[in-house]
Write an enzyme that holds these catalytic residues in place. Structure first.
Site, PDB file in Angstrom:
ATOM      1  N   ILE A  36       2.170 -54.041  28.465  1.00  0.00           N
ATOM      2  CA  ILE A  36       2.973 -52.727  28.322  1.00  0.00           C
ATOM      3  C   ILE A  36       4.580 -53.589  29.148  1.00  0.00           C
ATOM      4  CG2 ILE A  36       2.577 -53.273  30.919  1.00  0.00           C
ATOM      5  CD1 ILE A  36       2.298 -49.390  30.615  1.00  0.00           C
ATOM      6  N   ASN A  96      -4.062 -67.640  31.358  1.00  0.00           N
ATOM      7  CA  ASN A  96      -4.141 -67.971  32.739  1.00  0.00           C
ATOM      8  C   ASN A  96      -5.535 -67.166  33.930  1.00  0.00           C
ATOM      9  OD1 ASN A  96      -0.974 -67.866  32.326  1.00  0.00           O
ATOM     10  ND2 ASN A  96      -0.184 -65.625  32.654  1.00  0.00           N
ATOM     11  N   GLU A 104      -2.641 -62.173  37.211  1.00  0.00           N
ATOM     12  CA  GLU A 104      -2.606 -60.755  37.632  1.00  0.00           C
ATOM     13  C   GLU A 104      -2.858 -60.388  37.892  1.00  0.00           C
ATOM     14  OE1 GLU A 104       1.476 -58.581  36.486  1.00  0.00           O
ATOM     15  OE2 GLU A 104       1.939 -60.674  36.722  1.00  0.00           O
ATOM     16  N   VAL A 105      -3.543 -60.039  36.586  1.00  0.00           N
ATOM     17  CA  VAL A 105      -5.338 -58.794  36.103  1.00  0.00           C
ATOM     18  C   VAL A 105      -6.156 -60.282  36.017  1.00  0.00           C
ATOM     19  CG1 VAL A 105      -6.373 -57.094  34.467  1.00  0.00           C
ATOM     20  CG2 VAL A 105      -3.175 -57.726  35.324  1.00  0.00           C
ATOM     21  N   HIS A 109      -8.108 -62.574  29.733  1.00  0.00           N
ATOM     22  CA  HIS A 109      -7.382 -62.003  28.810  1.00  0.00           C
ATOM     23  C   HIS A 109      -6.778 -64.030  27.588  1.00  0.00           C
ATOM     24  CE1 HIS A 109      -5.067 -61.422  32.519  1.00  0.00           C
ATOM     25  NE2 HIS A 109      -4.016 -62.026  32.186  1.00  0.00           N
ATOM     26  N   HIS A 111      -3.301 -64.286  25.780  1.00  0.00           N
ATOM     27  CA  HIS A 111      -1.929 -63.590  25.450  1.00  0.00           C
ATOM     28  C   HIS A 111      -1.985 -64.322  24.205  1.00  0.00           C
ATOM     29  CE1 HIS A 111       0.075 -62.335  29.349  1.00  0.00           C
ATOM     30  NE2 HIS A 111      -1.196 -63.321  30.052  1.00  0.00           N
TER      31      HIS A 111
HETATM   32  P1  AMP Z   1      -1.624 -62.575  33.585  1.00  0.00           P
HETATM   33  O1  AMP Z   1      -0.525 -62.713  34.447  1.00  0.00           O
HETATM   34  O2  AMP Z   1      -1.871 -63.251  32.901  1.00  0.00           O
HETATM   35  O3  AMP Z   1      -2.756 -61.289  34.479  1.00  0.00           O
HETATM   36  O4  AMP Z   1      -1.545 -61.075  32.807  1.00  0.00           O
HETATM   37  C1  AMP Z   1      -1.187 -59.691  32.472  1.00  0.00           C
HETATM   38  C2  AMP Z   1      -0.914 -58.805  31.657  1.00  0.00           C
HETATM   39  O5  AMP Z   1      -0.560 -57.693  32.023  1.00  0.00           O
HETATM   40  C3  AMP Z   1       0.818 -59.306  32.264  1.00  0.00           C
HETATM   41  O6  AMP Z   1       1.333 -59.356  30.847  1.00  0.00           O
HETATM   42  C4  AMP Z   1       0.977 -57.463  32.381  1.00  0.00           C
HETATM   43  O7  AMP Z   1       2.184 -57.213  32.326  1.00  0.00           O
HETATM   44  C5  AMP Z   1       0.206 -56.496  31.317  1.00  0.00           C
HETATM   45  N1  AMP Z   1      -0.873 -55.645  31.844  1.00  0.00           N
HETATM   46  C6  AMP Z   1      -0.637 -55.069  33.027  1.00  0.00           C
HETATM   47  N2  AMP Z   1      -1.255 -53.595  33.165  1.00  0.00           N
HETATM   48  C7  AMP Z   1      -1.405 -53.482  31.568  1.00  0.00           C
HETATM   49  C8  AMP Z   1      -1.032 -52.593  31.206  1.00  0.00           C
HETATM   50  N3  AMP Z   1      -2.173 -51.200  31.770  1.00  0.00           N
HETATM   51  N4  AMP Z   1      -1.121 -52.304  29.629  1.00  0.00           N
HETATM   52  C9  AMP Z   1      -1.116 -53.324  29.609  1.00  0.00           C
HETATM   53  N5  AMP Z   1      -0.229 -54.321  29.735  1.00  0.00           N
HETATM   54  C10 AMP Z   1      -1.043 -54.696  30.929  1.00  0.00           C
END
Ligand code: AMP
Length: 126
Positions: A36, A96, A104-105, A109, A111
């Site tokens: 996003i 990460n 963050e999530v 995942h 990237h």
């Molecule tokens: P990380 O810091 O590796 O956990 O990255 C989480 C990624 O998720 C970040 O690059 C955000 O921009 C991305 N992200 C968060 N919410 C969404 C969403 N609803 N759709 C797509 N990407 C997202």
């Protein structure tokens, strides 16, 4: 120690269809969608559909079928988008994990970033 998975994380919500995403490819065990907040001309996230927190959690607990599907899907995306170091100008895969990894999530995942020179791997400033 076992990872504890938070069912409320945003990628779990995407997988349940509770919030939209821009899907690039979906298979039996894997979903890839556009980030996003893209950090490069190509910025996708590749996630397993199963409840795994980090890459090492996935690597330790996922079934052979899930791991195979995830890995092959990653390759397919590189082929589809032409970003491989073989056919294109190359890319970067980042996964990460945890606090120091600045994840963050908390759903595993990778990237996939490409489309411009991506600089050095780490910011020396931290
Ligand atoms: P990380 O810091 O590796 O956990 O990255 C989480 C990624 O998720 C970040 O690059 C955000 O921009 C991305 N992200 C968060 N919410 C969404 C969403 N609803 N759709 C797509 N990407 C997202």
């Amino acid at each position: 120690m076992a990872y504890s998975y938070d069912e409320k994380n945003i990628f779990a919500m995407i997988l349940r269809g509770e919030i939209p995403n821009k899907t690039v490819i979906e298979t039996a065990h894997t979903l890839a969608f556009e980030d996003i907040q893209p950090q490069a001309p190509v910025h996708m996230l590749v996630i397993p559909k199963g409840a795994y927190v980090t890459y090492d959690d996935f690597a330790a607990r996922a079934s052979d079928a899930e791991i195979l599907d995830f890995t092959r899907t990653l390759a397919k995306i590189c082929e589809m988008t032409g970003v491989s170091a073989d056919a294109g100008d190359g890319c970067r895969f980042i996964s990460n994990a945890g606090t120091h990894g600045m994840q963050e999530v908390p759903h595993m995942h990778v990237h996939l970033l490409a489309g411009r020179p991506l600089g050095r791997l780490l910011d020396p400033a931290g």
